[in-house]
Design a protein around this motif. Structure first.
Motif, PDB file in Angstrom:
ATOM      1  N   TYR A   1       6.071   5.803  -1.214  1.00  0.00           N
ATOM      2  CA  TYR A   1       6.888   5.765  -2.427  1.00  0.00           C
ATOM      3  C   TYR A   1       8.032   6.765  -2.395  1.00  0.00           C
ATOM      4  CZ  TYR A   1       3.979   2.390  -4.866  1.00  0.00           C
ATOM      5  OH  TYR A   1       3.335   1.245  -5.240  1.00  0.00           O
TER       6      TYR A   1
ATOM      7  N   GLN B   1      12.464   1.168  -4.010  1.00  0.00           N
ATOM      8  CA  GLN B   1      11.497   1.185  -5.101  1.00  0.00           C
ATOM      9  C   GLN B   1      12.180   0.956  -6.448  1.00  0.00           C
ATOM     10  OE1 GLN B   1       8.460   0.830  -4.860  1.00  0.00           O
ATOM     11  NE2 GLN B   1       7.921   1.030  -7.015  1.00  0.00           N
TER      12      GLN B   1
ATOM     13  N   ILE C   1       2.642  -1.832  -1.028  1.00  0.00           N
ATOM     14  CA  ILE C   1       2.919  -1.590  -2.457  1.00  0.00           C
ATOM     15  C   ILE C   1       2.977  -2.896  -3.252  1.00  0.00           C
ATOM     16  CG2 ILE C   1       4.119   0.594  -1.981  1.00  0.00           C
ATOM     17  CD1 ILE C   1       6.736  -0.915  -2.620  1.00  0.00           C
TER      18      ILE C   1
END
Ligand code: NOJ
Ligand code: CA
Length: 653
Positions: free
Chosen positions: A207, A426, A450
């Protein structure tokens, strides 16, 4: 505060400096140990080493490294065995079964900083991450390097692509002895170990950190975090944690494909409603652009015109392909677009194209549109427009989006897989989710699972795909990809080219093999990538119309990296199966055993295969279609031409 924290952290004196955790089946054991103040780990399988003693430490800017004078102050164990359901995927139900040990560490001198190494041992491998709790004397850090070593046997064989190259992940794989590795490589890195089994190093839940590459050093692999232009690698504000470092292990290469650690190490789905997320197939105004028949920009051969989009919507409706991709729908493509990302406008349709009328026409024909945001890696320009661009999609009722980041650096400066890149991708995933947009990211950051948390991230490229056909792809590429890039999840390889013998871009496969790709390469959005006219009345097209893109179960039947692969997948919530097989440049015959079928049931098999004269070089179009009855326990010898393959649809009843 410090005292409370320390009480929580420290148990008593005399805590053992070695912590071990076995896999649930006890065949794998991860052992973490502090030796002379330095943390190291090893992984054994059946009592024999998979990873030899390997060091762990973190180097910081303007601060002492977190690497020496360490002490284990407490450990905490737990075990998990649960099953969860995917929104889409290679499997509907995924088992998450592991033993965990959290190792709390403290420095014995200086600032006495505290951190945790959380380790999980699965039957399929071992993963761990570093966690940094908030503490009064340590609030932020700039990581100059994380050295996590991976000491595999030097006589292992590795399949790798080089890191830090201008075309990101879009390279051919090299197979070499581990001791011959000289440059940093990307993960997933897949290896065959001298014991005859297989391992892969990758990461999960990337992330707010730099992507990990692996640098050969002193006979070991050492994590090499993707650098930023300012010389650091990752800036963290505490509390913080790194992605999971994973060593996946399997007896056969195909076991790595069945490994679900990456998804299991990610958090459950964050989206309250996922009913709008629809996996499926898409056609596009696309291959004609790559063939040079049409152009992204304006001019005589402008691809996107209202009339052509209509024709393609009609084709989607007629063929039953639910989604249509429009590349070149917006302004910014004229001239040298690869070096002028600042010219792209994401709310302005190109002249000659009526977007509103097309949206309406598509709605009437029950076809969904996929718009495209090529950024040429000018993230600064894209981020300025992000809110408006996604609000625009929402206003137009467009729920599919392909993004692209052609270019060797983000903003002509940073690596795509740096912390800045990771953060940007992201951002797009989250703003897409907020606007009910499903993403297909080209030139992405690698997949780290993810999509479990953000299932609107449907697929990505992030490898050399079929756009490189026409000279730069050999038939063995697709027999390596599922074992390497494939371990990072859903992959948009853009299958389905029927005009394989095209003069300007000859595709190095037989035509039957194009069908196999829909099964052997997983993608929740699969392209039907050729121009619509080539599919008209084509007997092979029925398979593409039938094949789904999200599954109930997947079985990796046979395979060897760089040689061949056969995969069987069961329809989600259904009884039918699809099977795909591909081979490298060598023709071969494989034996399929149908012991995975339901007992006492009958299946009709539609078989699409190369004929005996087919060959990817000079006889690409030779195929056969056959039908036969198959039941549990049967077996079938299947022929694959050099650069060829087969596809089977097994209908129950
Ligand atoms: C590269 C992508 O991989 C391809 O699919 C796309 O058509 C071009 N960039 C243009 O954006
Ligand atoms: Ca690409």
């Amino acid at each position: 505060m410090l005292n409370i924290l320390k009480k929580l952290f420290f148990k008593t004196k005399g805590v053992p400096q070695k912590a071990t955790v076995p896999s649930p089946d006890r065949r794998l054991v991860a052992e973490f140990e502090v030796v002379g103040g330095v943390l190291q780990y090893r992984i054994n399988r059946d009592g024999r080493p998979v990873v030899n003693a390997s060091r762990i430490g973190i180097e910081l800017k303007n601060d002492r490294p977190l690497a020496k004078n360490l002490r284990m102050v407490r450990t905490a164990k737990k075990s998990v065995n649960e099953t969860w359901e995917t929104v889409w995927g290679e499997e509907k139900a995924i088992i998450n079964n592991y033993n965990e040990i959290a190792i709390f560490l403290a420095e014995t001198d200086g600032a006495e900083r505290l951190w945790t190494v959380r380790v999980r041992a699965f039957n399929e491998g071992v993963a761990w991450r570093y966690e940094f709790p908030v503490q009064p004397n340590w609030q932020a850090m700039e990581i100059v390097n994380e050295y996590t070593e991976f000491a595999f046997d030097r006589n292992s064989t590795a399949w790798w692509i080089p890191a830090y190259q201008p075309d990101r992940y879009e390279y051919n794989y090299t197979k070499s002895n581990m001791s011959d590795l000289e440059v940093p490589v990307h993960t997933p890195l897949t290896m065959r170990l001298p014991g005859g089994f297989y391992a892969a190093v990758h990461e999960a839940a990337l992330y707010d950190y730099a992507a990990m590459t692996l640098r050969p050093q002193g006979g070991k692999l050492v994590s090499d975090l993707t650098p930023l232009s300012n010389g650091t690698r990752a800036a963290l504000v505490l509390p913080a944690q790194t992605p999971w470092r994973m060593v996946e292990i399997g007896q056969a290469a195909t076991d790595l494909m069945a490994n679900r650690m990456m998804l299991n190490l990610n958090e459950p789905c964050k989206l309250p409603d996922t009913t709008w997320i629809q996996p499926g197939k898409f056609m596009g105004i696309w291959w004609a652009l790559h063939l040079g028949e049409l152009t992204w920009g304006t001019g005589e051969r402008q691809g996107i015109t209202t009339a052509r989009v209509r024709e393609h919507i009609d084709a989607c409706a007629a063929y039953g392909i639910p989604v249509l991709l429009l590349e070149g729908w917006n302004t910014g493509w004229d001239g040298d677009w690869m070096n002028h990302g600042e010219r792209f406008n994401f709310t302005e349709p190109v002249a000659g194209f009526d977007l509103d009328a097309s949206v309406e026409y598509a709605r009437a024909k029950n076809v969904k549109l996929m718009l495209h945001h090529e950024t040429s890696a000018d993230v600064a320009n894209y981020e300025k427009q992000l809110d408006a661009a996604y609000a625009f999609l929402k206003a137009k009722n467009v729920h599919y989006l392909k993004t692209g980041y052609v270019g060797s650096r983000i903003n002509h400066l940073e690596f795509h897989h740096s912390q800045i890149g990771v953060r940007h991708y992201q951002r797009t995933v989250e703003i897409a989710a907020a606007n009910q947009v499903m993403l297909n990211i080209h030139e992405p950051i690698k997949g780290t699972g993810i999509e479990r948390t953000w299932p609107n991230l449907m697929t990505r490229e992030g490898a050399r795909g079929q756009e490189y056909e026409g000279g730069a792809l050999a038939p063995n590429h697709a027999t390596i990809i599922p074992f390497t890039r494939g371990l990072a999840g859903s992959f948009d390889y853009t299958p389905g080219i029927f005009d394989v013998a095209n003069f300007t871009k000859r595709v190095a496969t037989t035509v039957a093999r194009q069908l196999a790709y829909y099964v052997v390469i997983f993608s929740s959005l699969q392209m039907v990538s050729d121009r619509p006219h080539v599919y008209k009345d084509h007997p092979l097209f029925r398979f593409i119309q039938l094949v789904p893109t999200s599954w109930g179960k997947s079985i990796y039947l046979l395979g060897d990296i760089g040689e061949y692969l056969v995969v069987a997948r069961q329809v989600r919530d259904g009884a039918d199966w699809f099977i795909g097989g591909i081979t490298n440049e060598n023709p071969r015959r494989v034996n399929l055993f149908f012991d995975f079928l339901e007992k006492d049931a009958k299946y009709t098999a539609e078989i699409y295969r190369d004929d005996e004269q087919a060959h990817y070089r000079d006889n690409q179009l030779g195929y056969k279609i056959e039908t036969r009855e198959i039941k549990h326990g049967d077996h079938l010898a299947m022929y694959m031409a050099g650069g060829g393959g087969f596809a089977i649809y097994l209908k129950k009843g």
